[in-house]
Motif scaffolding. Structure first.
Motif, PDB file in Angstrom:
ATOM      1  N   ALA A   1      -1.649  17.101  -6.887  1.00 18.64           N
ATOM      2  CA  ALA A   1      -2.339  15.819  -6.693  1.00 18.64           C
ATOM      3  C   ALA A   1      -1.639  14.981  -5.631  1.00 18.64           C
ATOM      4  CB  ALA A   1      -2.410  15.053  -8.007  1.00 18.64           C
ATOM      5  N   ASN A   2      -0.294  15.035  -5.642  1.00 17.60           N
ATOM      6  CA  ASN A   2       0.448  14.235  -4.674  1.00 17.60           C
ATOM      7  C   ASN A   2       1.000  15.063  -3.526  1.00 17.60           C
ATOM      8  OD1 ASN A   2       0.235  11.599  -5.935  1.00 17.60           O
ATOM      9  ND2 ASN A   2       1.336  12.585  -7.626  1.00 17.60           N
TER      10      ASN A   2
ATOM     11  N   VAL B 191      12.675   9.572  -1.195  1.00 18.12           N
ATOM     12  CA  VAL B 191      11.553   9.172  -2.032  1.00 18.12           C
ATOM     13  C   VAL B 191      10.776  10.405  -2.458  1.00 18.12           C
ATOM     14  CG1 VAL B 191      11.223   6.890  -0.992  1.00 18.12           C
ATOM     15  CG2 VAL B 191      10.207   8.896   0.099  1.00 18.12           C
ATOM     16  N   ARG B 192       9.762  10.172  -3.324  1.00 16.99           N
ATOM     17  CA  ARG B 192       8.781  11.234  -3.546  1.00 16.99           C
ATOM     18  C   ARG B 192       7.382  10.706  -3.229  1.00 16.99           C
ATOM     19  NH1 ARG B 192       8.861  14.306  -8.578  1.00 16.99           N
ATOM     20  NH2 ARG B 192       6.650  14.354  -8.191  1.00 16.99           N
ATOM     21  N   THR B 193       7.338   9.846  -2.236  1.00 20.76           N
ATOM     22  CA  THR B 193       6.083   9.280  -1.755  1.00 20.76           C
ATOM     23  C   THR B 193       5.976   9.580  -0.259  1.00 20.76           C
ATOM     24  OG1 THR B 193       7.311   7.208  -1.510  1.00 20.76           O
ATOM     25  CG2 THR B 193       5.899   7.410  -3.436  1.00 20.76           C
ATOM     26  N   GLU B 194       4.778   9.384   0.269  1.00 21.63           N
ATOM     27  CA  GLU B 194       4.575   9.676   1.689  1.00 21.63           C
ATOM     28  C   GLU B 194       5.430   8.775   2.580  1.00 21.63           C
ATOM     29  OE1 GLU B 194       2.286  11.641   3.767  1.00 21.63           O
ATOM     30  OE2 GLU B 194       2.479  12.948   2.050  1.00 21.63           O
ATOM     31  N   LYS B 195       5.563   7.528   2.184  1.00 20.98           N
ATOM     32  CA  LYS B 195       6.332   6.572   2.978  1.00 20.98           C
ATOM     33  C   LYS B 195       7.533   6.083   2.197  1.00 20.98           C
ATOM     34  CE  LYS B 195       2.588   4.309   5.558  1.00 20.98           C
ATOM     35  NZ  LYS B 195       1.666   3.169   5.407  1.00 20.98           N
ATOM     36  N   GLY B 196       8.490   5.464   2.875  1.00 23.02           N
ATOM     37  CA  GLY B 196       9.638   4.871   2.207  1.00 23.02           C
ATOM     38  C   GLY B 196      10.647   4.416   3.244  1.00 23.02           C
TER      39      GLY B 196
ATOM     40  N   VAL C 256      13.505   2.188   2.411  1.00 35.02           N
ATOM     41  CA  VAL C 256      14.459   1.388   1.641  1.00 35.02           C
ATOM     42  C   VAL C 256      15.879   1.834   1.984  1.00 35.02           C
ATOM     43  CG1 VAL C 256      15.259   0.888  -0.693  1.00 35.02           C
ATOM     44  CG2 VAL C 256      12.820   0.849  -0.182  1.00 35.02           C
TER      45      VAL C 256
ATOM     46  N   VAL D 213       5.004   1.484  -2.536  1.00 37.48           N
ATOM     47  CA  VAL D 213       4.335   2.782  -2.440  1.00 37.48           C
ATOM     48  C   VAL D 213       4.465   3.489  -3.781  1.00 37.48           C
ATOM     49  CG1 VAL D 213       4.062   4.891  -1.067  1.00 37.48           C
ATOM     50  CG2 VAL D 213       5.307   2.950  -0.102  1.00 37.48           C
ATOM     51  N   VAL D 214       3.385   4.109  -4.223  1.00 35.81           N
ATOM     52  CA  VAL D 214       3.442   4.980  -5.406  1.00 35.81           C
ATOM     53  C   VAL D 214       2.856   6.341  -5.027  1.00 35.81           C
ATOM     54  CG1 VAL D 214       3.349   3.143  -7.146  1.00 35.81           C
ATOM     55  CG2 VAL D 214       1.218   4.119  -6.264  1.00 35.81           C
ATOM     56  N   PRO D 215       3.229   7.400  -5.776  1.00 35.33           N
ATOM     57  CA  PRO D 215       2.550   8.675  -5.529  1.00 35.33           C
ATOM     58  C   PRO D 215       1.040   8.451  -5.641  1.00 35.33           C
ATOM     59  CG  PRO D 215       4.408   8.988  -7.017  1.00 35.33           C
ATOM     60  CD  PRO D 215       4.241   7.499  -6.840  1.00 35.33           C
ATOM     61  N   ARG D 216       0.310   9.095  -4.746  1.00 34.49           N
ATOM     62  CA  ARG D 216      -1.132   8.838  -4.640  1.00 34.49           C
ATOM     63  C   ARG D 216      -1.853   8.855  -5.982  1.00 34.49           C
ATOM     64  NH1 ARG D 216      -1.598  11.584   0.356  1.00 34.49           N
ATOM     65  NH2 ARG D 216      -1.291  13.376  -0.989  1.00 34.49           N
ATOM     66  N   SER D 217      -1.483   9.815  -6.832  1.00 33.10           N
ATOM     67  CA  SER D 217      -2.194   9.946  -8.118  1.00 33.10           C
ATOM     68  C   SER D 217      -1.917   8.762  -9.041  1.00 33.10           C
ATOM     69  CB  SER D 217      -1.787  11.249  -8.806  1.00 33.10           C
ATOM     70  OG  SER D 217      -0.432  11.180  -9.208  1.00 33.10           O
TER      71      SER D 217
ATOM     72  N   ASP E 185      -1.908   6.974   1.588  1.00 28.92           N
ATOM     73  CA  ASP E 185      -0.528   7.409   1.382  1.00 28.92           C
ATOM     74  C   ASP E 185       0.156   6.653   0.245  1.00 28.92           C
ATOM     75  OD1 ASP E 185      -0.050   4.981   2.714  1.00 28.92           O
ATOM     76  OD2 ASP E 185       0.208   5.975   4.628  1.00 28.92           O
TER      77      ASP E 185
ATOM     78  N   ASN F 237       0.513   3.552  -0.240  1.00 29.38           N
ATOM     79  CA  ASN F 237       1.210   2.330   0.200  1.00 29.38           C
ATOM     80  C   ASN F 237       0.276   1.132   0.034  1.00 29.38           C
ATOM     81  OD1 ASN F 237       2.647   1.325   3.462  1.00 29.38           O
ATOM     82  ND2 ASN F 237       2.942   0.487   1.411  1.00 29.38           N
TER      83      ASN F 237
ATOM     84  N   GLY G  94       7.534   6.391 -10.058  1.00 28.15           N
ATOM     85  CA  GLY G  94       8.045   7.319  -9.037  1.00 28.15           C
ATOM     86  C   GLY G  94       7.852   6.799  -7.630  1.00 28.15           C
ATOM     87  N   GLY G  95       7.685   5.496  -7.495  1.00 24.38           N
ATOM     88  CA  GLY G  95       7.402   4.911  -6.186  1.00 24.38           C
ATOM     89  C   GLY G  95       8.613   4.289  -5.525  1.00 24.38           C
ATOM     90  N   THR G  96       8.348   3.558  -4.448  1.00 23.24           N
ATOM     91  CA  THR G  96       9.416   2.925  -3.682  1.00 23.24           C
ATOM     92  C   THR G  96       9.058   1.470  -3.379  1.00 23.24           C
ATOM     93  OG1 THR G  96      10.726   3.044  -1.638  1.00 23.24           O
ATOM     94  CG2 THR G  96       8.491   3.844  -1.508  1.00 23.24           C
TER      95      THR G  96
END
Lengths: 473, 473
Positions: free
Chosen positions: A101-102, A179-184, A186, B340-344, B372, B374, B407-409
């Motif tokens: 999913a991600n 991270v475990r996201t597309e963007k980050g 920090v 940002v969070v994982p898309r799901s 993404d 965000n 699980g986000g940033t």
């Protein structure tokens, strides 16, 4: 190495996972450079905590720890040049998570790159980096060297897909980056500082990867040219024609002759250079790119084989992947470089290596990732012929000097390791080099983690002869 | 600030390029956060050597230097919180080179991002990062914060396109990082260490950019949904359907009501959420994606407007770009976050902010880069109402805690600056944080370069009130 340290190491990783016999040590003494240095011990930890305990011990007692994945590196990154412990990641080889999913995966460093790719295919996902060694190289080593591969021309390299790392510092401290996201964004980008640091700043024990959807379709062409200059000049033109291949590989005449006998490609005798072109994407996208490419080829009278079926496709790739092994039929040794030049300078670079080979009376092969300017230059030599070996080294220096003049770089995917150290200052300015060394000292004040790599700051133990398996590029 | 230092600064940059009157200082005292701190002086150097001379002076005398591009940052990165000199890059605004054959550009940091993109279009080239502020933000600031934008879902962020940097270190030393080739793995990746370092490790004076071919075509859709949950759940499904949009933006009901009057979009009254979808590529590629998307929309009965002509396209984008300004009609101030969070997890996050707004009696808007994960979360407040401001701050902490749980940033594109410092430890582990601080100390032992940013280690001078221009996200 002190027996009490060996005992402590054995306690950390368990009796079966600490190797000390000469036969065992020899198995972990070499890499893709064909050079070999015996470690004092080989440890195969199974967890982050075990890696941490080993590094904490090393930092306390001041012995070198050299991280090693599959040992397929091309510049000596995993060679224990100053003895000490080779820390092998092969037991940490679990795919911990695939999150479709991600489009994220989490893996341990010992996972074989090709096996990850196979596992991902079932989820219709792709981890793009595809070093030619993908059937046996491991993810940790790929991250340590920032591995590339043919698909980099479209998809980029390892740093573009590793978004987080579990790392053990030389002090034994454990940290998580990214991270475990597309963007980050920090704090500082520690992830990319570790990627490509060649095992000198920390040992990776966990990797978070971003993935892409698996392309629905892939098509392969082999373009043949009567001259080298026409082949290299075509690289930029294909890209300018609105075609975005996922592979744009080039092979020179010597390479063609090497693979011609092994692979049934049915090339015209006058063929002097090849371009291997692959296009992937959605079915409609590939159809469109395909018609653009055939238009271009017809307009310019470029002969081509189209790998319409799997057999032809496989034959073409078999040719590409057999180059490195086949080259050893010419000479027993090679100086293998992975220089990069701006794409428009490829014709200059290739013309230069032709002249260089003639002037220096050396066989020099060129092939590789023309699409991104990353050309593998193989200077074939026999190291037992000292005069020839010296000529080879002289040719290498001339090559690097020319590459830097052309606005290029010494390494696109293999790193510096030990083999390119003498040339580092040709490319990297003194302030940048001093900054890198300061960072190394900050992370590893006792210089216990992979000492003497990238920067020459450890007296290596004597080089020992060893049986060589031919490396793969 | 000592008069002799002011005189030295004036000698370095020239009489006209050192500003010291209260009116002039005020112009460089604020950024997109709406906060303001007066510097002691503003210097506008024109060259790397002038930047170097200023930093050398600052390092010797121990006064702060705060780099500033267009001052459009969202987290206070360019605010002179400890006084000292604001070093403005607006005079270093030349596009030094556009090299179409190699798809490379070289620019100075003061180049406006949108102006670069316009210049590249003539060469049929694209620099993808597209922060909403692109008409006035500058490339140096984009690199310092690792700016993103709507196109990041397909093309990535600033770190994916800046491949080399000319940098002046806090000591005044000058170095060059990176390459001007597609690949390069020589030494540590200083380029990415500097990118996103928020002006705390060095000042960029030159940037080498990789470019992409300009897509031939772009199409725009606006999808309308009767519930928020349906809109957010559709994000992952569109991607899973083999569609790779270059924009996948989301707007909630409050946002729709804000822009509805201003832009003639003719939305059904029951519209509770929007997705803005753009697809680019070759004509055939876009056609293919377009038919996949319309198939998907028809199958799932999702109403949509198709921006077939330029006017409709512009109306849709006008709606997206007007959000930030329009939000100030609700309240005079906002706490603006770019989590940002994982898309799901987007549906979870958006449901959480709805509940949070109700529980805390606050208006919270959510919109932004759903593709993404965000999401821009705007907590609307009136800072003159201390009780409401405190509720806003409490809501922000709850938001960040939830984001990290998911699980986000904390930040996808704005950075930490000063506004997110209290929350840094929610996300970054203590060893990683200590490592970052050690790197800062290594590069800037006297803490003169942008002190107090990312890590709280400078006592800021008093906050002063100032006229605010509404920031843009």
């Amino acid at each position: 190495m002190d027996q009490t340290i060996v005992d402590r190491l054995r306690t950390i990783v368990g009796r079966d996972n600490l190797l000390t016999t000469p036969e065992e040590l020899s198995c972990y003494s070499y890499d893709g450079t064909g050079r070999s240095f015996l470690p004092d011990a080989v440890a195969l930890p199974a967890s982050t905590d075990e890696v941490s305990a080993i590094l904490e011990l090393a930092n306390r007692h001041g012995f070198p720890v050299v991280p090693r994945g599959a040992g397929s590196g091309m510049t000596g990154g995993s060679l224990p040049i100053a003895g000490g412990v080779v820390l092998v990641t092969t037991r940490m080889n679990r795919i911990l998570e695939i999150d479709p999913a991600n489009m994220i995966a989490v893996v341990e460093p010992g996972v074989i790159t090709g096996e990850l790719q196979t596992a991902l295919k079932k989820h219709r996902l792709m981890y793009p980096p595809d070093p030619a060694s993908l059937k046996f190289c491991s993810m940790g080593g790929n991250a340590a060297e920032c591995a590339g591969g043919p698909s980099a021309v479209k998809y980029g390299v390892t740093r573009d897909y590793v978004i987080g790392l579990g790392v053990v510092l030389p002090t034994g401290e454990i940290l998580q980056t990214g991270v475990r996201t597309e963007k980050g964004v920090v704090g500082y980008d520690l992830t990319r500082l570790f990627i490509g640091s060649e095992g000198t700043l920390g040992i990776f024990t966990r990797m978070i990867l971003r993935l892409l959807p698996l392309p629905e379709k892939k098509e392969t062409w082999l373009l043949t040219f009567p001259t080298l200059a026409e082949a290299t000049a075509t690289v930029s033109k294909i890209l300018a024609a609105g075609i975005t291949p996922c592979t744009l590989e080039y092979m020179d005449e010597t390479v063609i002759n090497l693979v011609r006998d092994q692979v049934p490609l049915d090339l015209a005798p006058a063929t002097r250079a090849l371009l291997l072109v692959e296009i992937d994407g959605t079915a409609a996208g590939v159809r469109d790119q395909q018609s653009r490419l055939t238009d271009y080829l017809n307009q310019h009278n470029i002969a081509h084989h189209y790998g319409a079926n799997e057999k032809q496709h496989d034959a073409i790739w078999q040719a590409r992947r057999s180059i490195s092994q086949a080259s050893f039929t010419l000479k027993p040794d090679k100086i293998s470089e992975d220089i990069v030049v701006p794409r428009s300078k490829i014709p200059d670079l290739v013309a230069f290596t032709e002249t260089l080979g003639r002037d220096m009376e050396l066989t020099i092969l060129t092939f590789g990732h023309a699409g991104d300017g990353n050309i593998h230059v193989n200077i074939m030599i026999d190291r037992s012929d000292q005069e020839e070996a010296a000529r080879g080294e002289a040719a290498r220096r001339k090559l690097f000097e020319r590459v830097v003049e052309l606005g290029g770089t010494l390494s696109g995917e293999h790193g510096i390791g030990i083999t390119k150290q003498p040339f580092l200052a040709l490319e990297v300015d003194p302030v940048a080099l001093a900054t890198m060394k300061r960072i190394k000292r900050l992370f590893d004040p006792r210089n216990i983690l992979n000492p003497g790599k990238i920067f020459p700051d450890a007296a290596p133990s004597p080089d020992i002869p060893v049986d060589r398996s031919p490396p793969v590029e």
